[in-house]
Design a protein around this motif. Structure first.
Motif, PDB file in Angstrom:
ATOM      1  N   ALA A 275       0.805  -1.214   0.000  1.00 28.17           N
ATOM      2  CA  ALA A 275       0.000   0.000   0.000  1.00 28.17           C
ATOM      3  C   ALA A 275       0.845   1.275   0.000  1.00 28.17           C
ATOM      4  N   GLY A 276       2.174   1.162  -0.109  1.00 31.45           N
ATOM      5  CA  GLY A 276       3.031   2.336  -0.193  1.00 31.45           C
ATOM      6  C   GLY A 276       3.515   2.875   1.132  1.00 31.45           C
ATOM      7  N   VAL A 277       3.217   2.202   2.231  1.00 34.48           N
ATOM      8  CA  VAL A 277       3.665   2.655   3.556  1.00 34.48           C
ATOM      9  C   VAL A 277       4.354   1.504   4.288  1.00 34.48           C
ATOM     10  N   ALA A 278       5.116   0.710   3.559  1.00 30.12           N
ATOM     11  CA  ALA A 278       5.721  -0.483   4.153  1.00 30.12           C
ATOM     12  C   ALA A 278       6.640  -0.146   5.323  1.00 30.12           C
ATOM     13  N   GLU A 279       7.486   0.871   5.160  1.00 33.91           N
ATOM     14  CA  GLU A 279       8.432   1.191   6.225  1.00 33.91           C
ATOM     15  C   GLU A 279       7.746   1.790   7.456  1.00 33.91           C
ATOM     16  N   PRO A 280       6.859   2.795   7.322  1.00 31.01           N
ATOM     17  CA  PRO A 280       6.120   3.263   8.503  1.00 31.01           C
ATOM     18  C   PRO A 280       5.321   2.151   9.172  1.00 31.01           C
ATOM     19  N   ARG A 281       4.733   1.279   8.352  1.00 28.26           N
ATOM     20  CA  ARG A 281       3.963   0.163   8.921  1.00 28.26           C
ATOM     21  C   ARG A 281       4.867  -0.764   9.718  1.00 28.26           C
ATOM     22  N   ARG A 282       6.058  -1.048   9.199  1.00 21.68           N
ATOM     23  CA  ARG A 282       7.006  -1.921   9.916  1.00 21.68           C
ATOM     24  C   ARG A 282       7.416  -1.284  11.233  1.00 21.68           C
ATOM     25  N   ILE A 283       7.712   0.004  11.210  1.00 22.68           N
ATOM     26  CA  ILE A 283       8.123   0.719  12.428  1.00 22.68           C
ATOM     27  C   ILE A 283       7.018   0.651  13.473  1.00 22.68           C
ATOM     28  N   PHE A 284       5.773   0.914  13.050  1.00 27.04           N
ATOM     29  CA  PHE A 284       4.666   0.943  14.007  1.00 27.04           C
ATOM     30  C   PHE A 284       4.346  -0.458  14.517  1.00 27.04           C
ATOM     31  N   THR A 285       4.421  -1.456  13.657  1.00 28.52           N
ATOM     32  CA  THR A 285       4.137  -2.826  14.088  1.00 28.52           C
ATOM     33  C   THR A 285       5.168  -3.298  15.107  1.00 28.52           C
ATOM     34  N   GLU A 286       6.430  -2.961  14.923  1.00 30.22           N
ATOM     35  CA  GLU A 286       7.454  -3.326  15.900  1.00 30.22           C
ATOM     36  C   GLU A 286       7.162  -2.671  17.249  1.00 30.22           C
ATOM     37  N   ALA A 287       6.714  -1.414  17.210  1.00 26.64           N
ATOM     38  CA  ALA A 287       6.362  -0.733  18.459  1.00 26.64           C
ATOM     39  C   ALA A 287       5.162  -1.400  19.130  1.00 26.64           C
ATOM     40  N   LEU A 288       4.205  -1.840  18.331  1.00 25.22           N
ATOM     41  CA  LEU A 288       3.056  -2.558  18.895  1.00 25.22           C
ATOM     42  C   LEU A 288       3.504  -3.868  19.545  1.00 25.22           C
ATOM     43  N   ARG A 289       4.426  -4.582  18.910  1.00 27.23           N
ATOM     44  CA  ARG A 289       4.919  -5.841  19.487  1.00 27.23           C
ATOM     45  C   ARG A 289       5.623  -5.595  20.813  1.00 27.23           C
ATOM     46  N   ASP A 290       6.446  -4.553  20.847  1.00 25.74           N
ATOM     47  CA  ASP A 290       7.131  -4.221  22.105  1.00 25.74           C
ATOM     48  C   ASP A 290       6.111  -3.851  23.182  1.00 25.74           C
ATOM     49  N   GLY A 291       5.100  -3.071  22.799  1.00 27.05           N
ATOM     50  CA  GLY A 291       4.072  -2.681  23.759  1.00 27.05           C
ATOM     51  C   GLY A 291       3.260  -3.867  24.251  1.00 27.05           C
ATOM     52  N   ALA A 292       2.968  -4.812  23.354  1.00 26.85           N
ATOM     53  CA  ALA A 292       2.221  -6.003  23.750  1.00 26.85           C
ATOM     54  C   ALA A 292       3.003  -6.820  24.768  1.00 26.85           C
ATOM     55  N   ALA A 293       4.320  -6.937  24.569  1.00 29.12           N
ATOM     56  CA  ALA A 293       5.152  -7.674  25.523  1.00 29.12           C
ATOM     57  C   ALA A 293       5.163  -6.976  26.886  1.00 29.12           C
ATOM     58  N   GLU A 294       5.248  -5.643  26.878  1.00 30.91           N
ATOM     59  CA  GLU A 294       5.221  -4.895  28.138  1.00 30.91           C
ATOM     60  C   GLU A 294       3.893  -5.074  28.860  1.00 30.91           C
ATOM     61  N   LEU A 295       2.808  -5.006  28.112  1.00 32.87           N
ATOM     62  CA  LEU A 295       1.485  -5.144  28.729  1.00 32.87           C
ATOM     63  C   LEU A 295       1.289  -6.538  29.307  1.00 32.87           C
ATOM     64  N   SER A 296       1.783  -7.558  28.616  1.00 35.15           N
ATOM     65  CA  SER A 296       1.664  -8.926  29.136  1.00 35.15           C
ATOM     66  C   SER A 296       2.394  -9.052  30.463  1.00 35.15           C
ATOM     67  N   ALA A 297       3.555  -8.421  30.567  1.00 29.68           N
ATOM     68  CA  ALA A 297       4.309  -8.456  31.827  1.00 29.68           C
ATOM     69  C   ALA A 297       3.557  -7.716  32.929  1.00 29.68           C
ATOM     70  N   GLU A 298       2.922  -6.606  32.587  1.00 27.34           N
ATOM     71  CA  GLU A 298       2.161  -5.854  33.589  1.00 27.34           C
ATOM     72  C   GLU A 298       0.948  -6.639  34.083  1.00 27.34           C
ATOM     73  N   VAL A 299       0.306  -7.372  33.182  1.00 28.84           N
ATOM     74  CA  VAL A 299      -0.834  -8.211  33.592  1.00 28.84           C
ATOM     75  C   VAL A 299      -0.359  -9.274  34.576  1.00 28.84           C
ATOM     76  N   ARG A 300       0.750  -9.942  34.271  1.00 30.91           N
ATOM     77  CA  ARG A 300       1.269 -10.972  35.175  1.00 30.91           C
ATOM     78  C   ARG A 300       1.612 -10.384  36.529  1.00 30.91           C
ATOM     79  N   GLN A 301       2.175  -9.173  36.517  1.00 27.51           N
ATOM     80  CA  GLN A 301       2.554  -8.543  37.778  1.00 27.51           C
ATOM     81  C   GLN A 301       1.323  -8.226  38.625  1.00 27.51           C
ATOM     82  N   ARG A 302       0.272  -7.715  37.997  1.00 25.75           N
ATOM     83  CA  ARG A 302      -0.917  -7.326  38.757  1.00 25.75           C
ATOM     84  C   ARG A 302      -1.687  -8.542  39.273  1.00 25.75           C
ATOM     85  N   LEU A 303      -1.578  -9.677  38.593  1.00 26.10           N
ATOM     86  CA  LEU A 303      -2.324 -10.855  39.020  1.00 26.10           C
ATOM     87  C   LEU A 303      -1.584 -11.679  40.056  1.00 26.10           C
ATOM     88  N   ARG A 304      -0.409 -11.274  40.451  1.00 26.12           N
ATOM     89  CA  ARG A 304       0.326 -12.032  41.477  1.00 26.12           C
ATOM     90  C   ARG A 304      -0.371 -11.949  42.822  1.00 26.12           C
TER      91      ARG A 304
END
Length: 304
Positions: A275-304
Motif C-alpha cells: 500500500a506504499g507505507v511499508a516502512e512506517p507500517r514496519r516501524i509501528f508494528t514493531e512498536a506494537l509488538r514491544d508494547g504487547a510484551a510490556e502489557l503482558s508483563a504488567e498483567v502478570r505482575q498485577r495478578l500475582r
C-alpha cells in the motif's frame, strides 16, 4: 599490518583515475606529501605495492587493480549511506493511518505512537469494531488496524498476530472473588450478575468461555468502559476486561484470571500489502509488538 581507511581508499581511487599522485592531490585538495603518505599506508595495509612509479606518473599493479575495484564498491556504499542520511533529514517523517478497537486504544496503541513519534509525523486514529476497521482497510481508508484476530479477511489483507490477550474478571473491592487469583468458569456461570455491552452474550466477551446452554444474568448493559467499571466498583455486578486494558484500570477494581484455555482473545495487526507505507507500517508494528510484551508483563505482575 595496517588497516584500510576511507580516506586512503579515496586517495587510491583518485590516483588510479588520474595516473598521477600530484594530480590526485590537486583534485582532492591535499598536498602531494599527504597523498604519498596515504598511498604508503594503503600499501602497508595491503602488504603489497599498489602503484608502479614512473617518470610521467603512476600505474596500478595487479594488487592495485584489486584494491581499486573494491575501493569503488566501498566508497559507493559510503556515498549511498550519506545520501540516505541526508534524505532522512530532508524528508518529513511519514504518516500512517491507524485504526484500533476500543481497548487497544487504552494503552497499546498510545504507547506505540509515543515510541515512534520521532519517525512518524502523524498517526491519525480511528476507533471502531474489528469488522468496521477491516472494511475501512479494504476500502483504502486505513493503512493498518489493530483488531481482534479473525480468520476471515476481506480482499487482499494480511494479518500478523500480536498476542493472545487474557480475559480477566473485574470485580469490586468487596466482592467474594476480590482476593482470588483465578476462578473457574463453573463458579462464574453459576453465581454472578454481569455487566455487559449487549444482552446477547455471544456478541460480547462473555461468549469466550461459556457453554451453549449458559444464559448469563445480565444486570446492566453498558457500552462505555467507564460506565462498566463504575458499576463494578459499586458492587453491582462483574464484567470481563481484556488484559491490554489493565494499565488504565483504577485500583478500586480487583482482577481475577479465568481458569479456562478459551478465556483469551487474539489481537492482531492487519494491513494491505504493497500500500506504499511499508516502512512506517514496519516501524509501528514493531512498536506494537514491544508494547504487547510490556502489557503482558504488567498483567502478570498485577495478578500475582
Amino acid at each position: 599490518m595496517g588497516e584500510f581507511t576511507i580516506i586512503g581508499l579515496r586517495v587510491v581511487r583518485e590516483a588510479g583515475r588520474c595516473g598521477s599522485f600530484s594530480t590526485a592531490a590537486e583534485n582532492l585538495g591535499y598536498t602531494q606529501s599527504a597523498v604519498s603518505r596515504q598511498i604508503a599506508l594503503m600499501e602497508q595495509a595491503a602488504g603489497r605495492t599498489l602503484f608502479e612509479r614512473h617518470a610521467r606518473g603512476v600505474r596500478p599493479t595487479d594488487a592495485g587493480r584489486i584494491i581499486l575495484r573494491h575501493a569503488e564498491t566501498v566508497l559507493a556504499g559510503v556515498g549511498a549511506a550519506r545520501h540516505d542520511l541526508d534524505d532522512l533529514v530532508a524528508r518529513p517523517p511519514a504518516l500512517l493511518r491507524v485504526g484500533a478497537f476500543s481497548t487497544a486504544m487504552a494503552a497499546l496503541v498510545p504507547r506505540a505512537i509515543a515510541t515512534t513519534s520521532d519517525r512518524l509525523a502523524r498517526v491519525p486514529l480511528r476507533e471502531g469494531t474489528s469488522p468496521r476497521l477491516l472494511a475501512a482497510l479494504a476500502r483504502g481508508r486505513l493503512d493498518l488496524a489493530v483488531v481482534t484476530a479473525t480468520p476471515n479477511l476481506p480482499g487482499d489483507l494480511a494479518l500478523e498476530s500480536l498476542l493472545d490477550d487474557p480475559l480477566l474478571i473485574a470485580v469490586g473491592p468487596g466482592h467474594a472473588l476480590a482476593h482470588r487469583v483465578s476462578v473457574t468458569p463453573a463458579e462464574l456461570l453459576r453465581n454472578e450478575r454481569w455487566i455487559a455491552g449487549s444482552t446477547e452474550s455471544n456478541s460480547t466477551l462473555l461468549g469466550a468461555f461459556g457453554d451453549a446452554t449458559w444464559e448469563p444474568d445480565i444486570a446492566f448493559v453498558a457500552r462505555d468502559w467507564f460506565a462498566k467499571l463504575g458499576l463494578v466498583a459499586a458492587g453491582l455486578g462483574v464484567t470481563v476486561v481484556p488484559g491490554i486494558a489493565v494499565p488504565v484500570l483504577p485500583p478500586t477494581i480487583a482482577l481475577v484470571r479465568i481458569d479456562h484455555p478459551a478465556a483469551v482473545r487474539g489481537t492482531a495487526v492487519v494491513y494491505r500489502p504493497g500500500a506504499g507505507v511499508a516502512e512506517p507500517r514496519r516501524i509501528f508494528t514493531e512498536a506494537l509488538r514491544d508494547g504487547a510484551a510490556e502489557l503482558s508483563a504488567e498483567v502478570r505482575q498485577r495478578l500475582r
